[in-house]
Design an enzyme around this catalytic site. Structure first.
Site, PDB file in Angstrom:
ATOM      1  N   CYS A  73       7.903   3.346   5.786  1.00 20.50           N
ATOM      2  CA  CYS A  73       7.062   3.110   4.618  1.00 20.50           C
ATOM      3  C   CYS A  73       7.887   2.783   3.390  1.00 20.50           C
ATOM      4  O   CYS A  73       7.352   2.331   2.378  1.00 20.50           O
ATOM      5  CB  CYS A  73       6.179   4.324   4.337  1.00 20.50           C
ATOM      6  SG  CYS A  73       7.110   5.828   3.966  1.00 20.50           S
TER       7      CYS A  73
ATOM      8  N   CYS B 287      -0.924   8.665   7.056  1.00 23.32           N
ATOM      9  CA  CYS B 287      -2.288   8.400   6.604  1.00 23.32           C
ATOM     10  C   CYS B 287      -3.195   8.189   7.813  1.00 23.32           C
ATOM     11  O   CYS B 287      -2.763   7.657   8.847  1.00 23.32           O
ATOM     12  CB  CYS B 287      -2.310   7.161   5.715  1.00 23.32           C
ATOM     13  SG  CYS B 287      -1.488   7.385   4.123  1.00 23.32           S
TER      14      CYS B 287
ATOM     15  N   CYS C 208       0.841  -1.200   0.000  1.00 26.38           N
ATOM     16  CA  CYS C 208       0.000   0.000   0.000  1.00 26.38           C
ATOM     17  C   CYS C 208       0.878   1.252   0.000  1.00 26.38           C
ATOM     18  O   CYS C 208       0.635   2.204  -0.749  1.00 26.38           O
ATOM     19  CB  CYS C 208      -0.921  -0.008   1.214  1.00 26.38           C
ATOM     20  SG  CYS C 208      -2.132   1.336   1.228  1.00 26.38           S
ATOM     21  N   CYS C 209       1.927   1.249   0.828  1.00 29.07           N
ATOM     22  CA  CYS C 209       2.854   2.384   0.868  1.00 29.07           C
ATOM     23  C   CYS C 209       3.567   2.555  -0.465  1.00 29.07           C
ATOM     24  O   CYS C 209       3.806   3.685  -0.911  1.00 29.07           O
ATOM     25  CB  CYS C 209       3.886   2.183   1.981  1.00 29.07           C
ATOM     26  SG  CYS C 209       3.241   2.374   3.658  1.00 29.07           S
TER      27      CYS C 209
ATOM     28  N   CYS D 118      -3.467   4.725   9.526  1.00 33.13           N
ATOM     29  CA  CYS D 118      -2.206   4.189  10.038  1.00 33.13           C
ATOM     30  C   CYS D 118      -1.567   5.099  11.080  1.00 33.13           C
ATOM     31  O   CYS D 118      -0.384   4.944  11.397  1.00 33.13           O
ATOM     32  CB  CYS D 118      -1.236   3.964   8.881  1.00 33.13           C
ATOM     33  SG  CYS D 118      -1.833   2.786   7.655  1.00 33.13           S
TER      34      CYS D 118
END
Length: 237
Positions: free
Chosen positions: A221, A193, A110-111, A196
């Site tokens: 990340c 985010c 995702c990162c 997170c």
């Protein structure tokens, strides 16, 4: 070393970057440290571009700060980069909207989609980039230097605030009326985010609110991976 001396050293580093490493850019994530650097670059009219990465999942308070930066520093435009819509759609449809909670691999993917790929576009054609990293923020940052060679992105990387303390960061912000993220007043020392990031309790590490379900020694990340950087052979004392 007192704040006045650190401030002078930081400004000297930024001026050297603007002079010797053009085109250079500063990655503004709208944290407290990044607002110090934004203010210094704008206040002194330094030839360093500013950009940010909008992952699409930032807190509302971060978007509010984006607006304040535009009005506070009208001559210092922050260029925003977004993730590929196709990549985001593929990830969500295959794994789920919040799959990053399920495994470190899914979180890192995702990162990669929301941060690393847009970063590569932001850094394309640049000779150097500037970050607001500080040594005391995380155990993964203790070996960083003020200037490093970013092998992953193929350019110089500068961390001008590396030796600043959290207290010094906030002393500068307060003394100069620098706008900052409202979440900092709600015990969010480090902001990423929204899904997170959480607030931290008294005495917790400043990075405890980032990816809190993971091992703290591995919580990055990928933007500042140690494997991507090495001490630059061009580094000056």
């Amino acid at each position: 070393m007192d704040l006045e001396r650190k401030l002078a050293d930081t400004l000297a580093i930024l001026q050297r970057i603007a002079t010797e490493y053009s085109p250079a850019v500063f990655a503004n994530s709208y944290g407290a440290e990044d607002m110090v650097l934004t203010d210094l670059i704008a206040r002194h009219g330094l030839d360093i571009g500013l950009f940010s990465l909008d992952t699409g999942r930032l807190p509302a308070e971060t978007y509010d700060l984006m607006g304040k930066v535009r009005t506070t520093y009208p001559d210092a435009q922050v260029v925003t980069f977004f993730p590929s819509a196709t990549s985001v759609e593929r990830y969500v449809n295959q794994h789920g909207i919040n799959a990053f909670y399920e495994s470190v691999d899914l979180r890192k993917e995702c990162c990669r989609i929301r941060k690393l790929e847009p970063l590569s576009r932001a850094l394309a054609g640049k000779k150097a980039w500037v970050t607001g990293l500080r040594r005391e923020q995380s155990p993964t940052r203790t070996d960083m230097t003020v200037q490093e060679w970013d092998a992953g992105n193929g350019l110089e990387k500068f961390n001008p605030l590396l030796e600043w303390t959290e207290k010094e960061v906030w002393a500068y912000i307060k003394a100069n009326g620098v706008p900052y993220n409202a979440l900092h007043d709600q015990f969010y020392p480090s902001i990423g985010c929204a899904p997170c990031t959480r607030s931290v309790a008294m005495g917790e590490d400043v990075r405890a609110g980032r990816w809190w379900w993971e091992n703290p020694d591995l919580k990055e990340c990928g933007l500042h991976s140690a494997s991507a950087s090495a001490v630059s052979p061009l580094r000056r004392p």
